[in-house]
Design an enzyme around this catalytic site. Structure first.
Site, short mmCIF file in Angstrom:
data_model
loop_
_atom_site.label_atom_id
_atom_site.label_comp_id
_atom_site.label_asym_id
_atom_site.label_seq_id
_atom_site.Cartn_x
_atom_site.Cartn_y
_atom_site.Cartn_z
N GLU A 65 1.00 -1.01 -0.05
CA GLU A 65 0.41 -0.25 0.37
C GLU A 65 1.34 1.30 -0.17
OE1 GLU A 65 -3.22 0.57 2.87
OE2 GLU A 65 -3.98 -1.98 2.19
N GLU A 86 -5.29 -8.73 -0.37
CA GLU A 86 -5.78 -8.33 1.17
C GLU A 86 -7.27 -7.65 0.84
OE1 GLU A 86 -4.35 -4.92 4.49
OE2 GLU A 86 -2.74 -6.26 3.39
C1 GCO Z 1 -4.07 -1.38 5.56
C2 GCO Z 1 -2.64 -3.12 6.04
C3 GCO Z 1 -2.61 -3.63 6.83
C4 GCO Z 1 -4.27 -2.88 7.59
C5 GCO Z 1 -5.95 -3.60 7.22
C6 GCO Z 1 -6.96 -2.90 7.81
O1 GCO Z 1 -4.11 -1.82 4.35
O2 GCO Z 1 -4.05 -0.86 6.28
O3 GCO Z 1 -2.18 -3.02 4.49
O4 GCO Z 1 -2.27 -3.54 7.43
O5 GCO Z 1 -4.39 -4.13 8.97
O6 GCO Z 1 -5.92 -2.84 5.80
O7 GCO Z 1 -6.97 -1.73 8.04
#
Ligand code: GCO
Length: 490
Positions: free
Chosen positions: A207, A396
């Site tokens: 990200e 994710e």
């Molecule tokens: C993000 C990260 C994760 C977070 C998840 C939930 O996307 O912010 O990759 O570390 O914990 O997305 O918010």
């Protein structure tokens, strides 16, 4: 129920092969895709070999921040700032995964997971960010990899999930300097050289967009900066450059066949109503609104609109930078949680407008987490089409919830089950139409340190009691195990 056989009735209700037989969990050869279609009328599930897994990151679960020579990261310092974390917690212990990884691999096995995405803590490997590697820096990951592989779980490693060595922040101003991009490439080369005997897939940076906006523009993530726009744009460029340099470094150092790509939370653009004109508008919007991230990585140029809008604040770059940033990748990883925009076609020179969200638009437990499952269909579809991407991983997806432990110890997280069922149904729609998504990593295996929300937001399939470190499966863990076993959402 007169007039219906049990099977017809099941079909009307959308029951499944497993629901009919009452069996739990075993997929086996008795539930092939065509039989599922025959009985339920449902689409044939996910492609054979689809990789099901979970995702975590180092600072969110490992703890052990002072062990085996690890240096401080920007998150160690940020979390200690009064008020930076809503419950005043830190990742100092988190899920104590550093010591409990064996138990945690067993939890993955209990789900039937085939793969696992984790991140490597740069400050364990290079406590000063650069220079001489810590001799013990990769020992933990060596042990973790051996445990995963012994359990039949394929490791996917992220090289940067935000725990930048503090030394680089102090020395260079972190990502405000291209020295950090270069340091990231050196660290990546070292790790890939050491681990690519067992890790076949590396993600470069998790990200980019969140680390730019929350870390450097709004100050709510480490390193907590609120930079002027021109510097924010320069940080964005250096992070993209770090990605490209790391792709090249990994190709130079890793064993043949090692694959590499980004893990980005692309700005998702969905046709407000599914008409050909809106679909085209959503594609145009997707390309424009990701100009500083995926678009430049895939195309090797900043769009004219991006540069025009940035004006005097546009990042400074060379043609060589753009060539490096767009070094060919083997796959694109997408973190997908929510719809960012619903798009309508417009004759306004841009080709699209963004429909405003009404206040009543549904969301999950976190205010930012809108519930819009169709993003799981459109986002990979746009990425595949816009840039001819042949391999996508959902790196994710998941939700936090206000999980409660009942008197009998059960955790009935029906909202998470509902969320997952709907998002996965949209992913199934995408794969059944040929969108090349090859795996899915659910966020997250465990409740963990949710950045500035501390331990107040829980995303895990397993609840963690942070006083005792006890792990307890939630209902969603059973849902996920069933989904993996069937290779389908029904
Ligand atoms: C993000 C990260 C994760 C977070 C998840 C939930 O996307 O912010 O990759 O570390 O914990 O997305 O918010």
């Amino acid at each position: 129920m007169p007039g219906f056989s049990r099977r017809q009735f099941a079909k009307i209700l959308g029951w499944t092969t497993l629901g009919l037989s009452g069996a739990t969990g075993a997929r086996g050869a008795d539930a092939p895709a065509d039989r599922r279609r025959e009985i339920t009328g449902a689409p044939p599930g996910f492609p054979d070999g689809f990789l099901w897994g979970t995702a975590t990151s180092s600072y969110q679960i490992e703890g052990a921040v002072n062990e085996d020579g690890r240096g401080p990261s920007i998150w160690d310092l940020f979390a200690r700032k009064p008020g930076a974390i809503s419950d005043w917690s830190t990742g100092e212990v988190a899920c104590d995964h550093y010591h409990r990884y064996r138990e945690d691999v067993q939890l993955m096995k209990a789900l039937g997971a085939k793969t696992y995405r984790f991140s490597i803590a740069w400050p364990r490997v290079f406590p000063d960010g650069t220079g001489t590697p810590n001799p013990k820096g990769l020992d933990f990951y060596d042990r973790l990899l051996d445990e995963l592989l012994a359990g039949g779980i394929e490791p996917f490693a992220t090289l940067y999930h935000w725990d930048l060595p503090q030394a680089l922040q102090t020395r260079f101003g972190g990502w405000t300097s291209r020295d950090t991009s270069k340091a990231f490439a050196d660290y990546s080369a070292y790790v890939a050289g050491r681990l690519s005997d067992r890790v076949k897939h590396f993600f470069t940076i998790n990200e980019c967009s969140r680390t730019v906006s929350l870390g450097h523009q709004y100050g709510s993530d480490a390193p907590g900066l609120k930079l002027p726009q021109a510097e924010v744009n320069q940080v964005r460029h250096h992070i993209a450059l770090g990605h490209g340099l790391a792709v090249q470094a990994i190709r130079a150092q890793a064993r043949a066949g090692t694959k590499v790509g980004p893990a980005e939370n692309a700005v998702s653009c969905i046709p407000a109503i599914d008409t050909p004109a809106n679909v085209r508008a959503a594609e145009i919007a997707m390309r424009e609104l990701n100009a500083g991230y995926l678009t430049v990585m895939m195309e090797g140029k900043y769009t004219d609109a991006y540069l025009a809008q940035a004006g005097n604040d546009a990042p400074k770059f060379t043609p060589d930078d753009l060539r490096i940033i767009s070094s060919p990748v083997d796959f694109v990883g997408l973190n997908i949680y929510m719809p960012d925009h619903y798009v309508v076609a417009a004759d306004n020179g841009r080709g699209f407008t963004l429909a405003p969200f009404p206040a009543s638009f549904p969301h999950m437990d976190a205010p930012w987490l809108r519930f819009g499952p169709e993003t799981m269909y459109w986002t990979p579809r746009h990425v595949a089409k816009l840039w001819n991407v042949k391999s996508i991983y959902i790196t994710e997806n998941g939700t936090s919830g206000t999980d409660q432990v009942a008197a009998d110890g059960g955790i009935s997280d029906l909202d998470r089950v509902m969320y997952l069922r709907n998002y996965l149904a949209q992913l199934q729609r995408a794969t059944s139409e040929g969108v090349p998504v090859h795996g899915y990593f659910l966020w997250s295996l465990l409740d963990n340190f949710e950045w500035s929300d501390g331990f107040e937001k829980r995303f895990g399939l397993y609840r963690v009691d942070f006083d005792t470190q006890r792990r307890t499966p939630k209902l969603s863990a059973s849902f996920y195990r069933e989904t993996i076993a069937r290779n389908a959402v029904v």
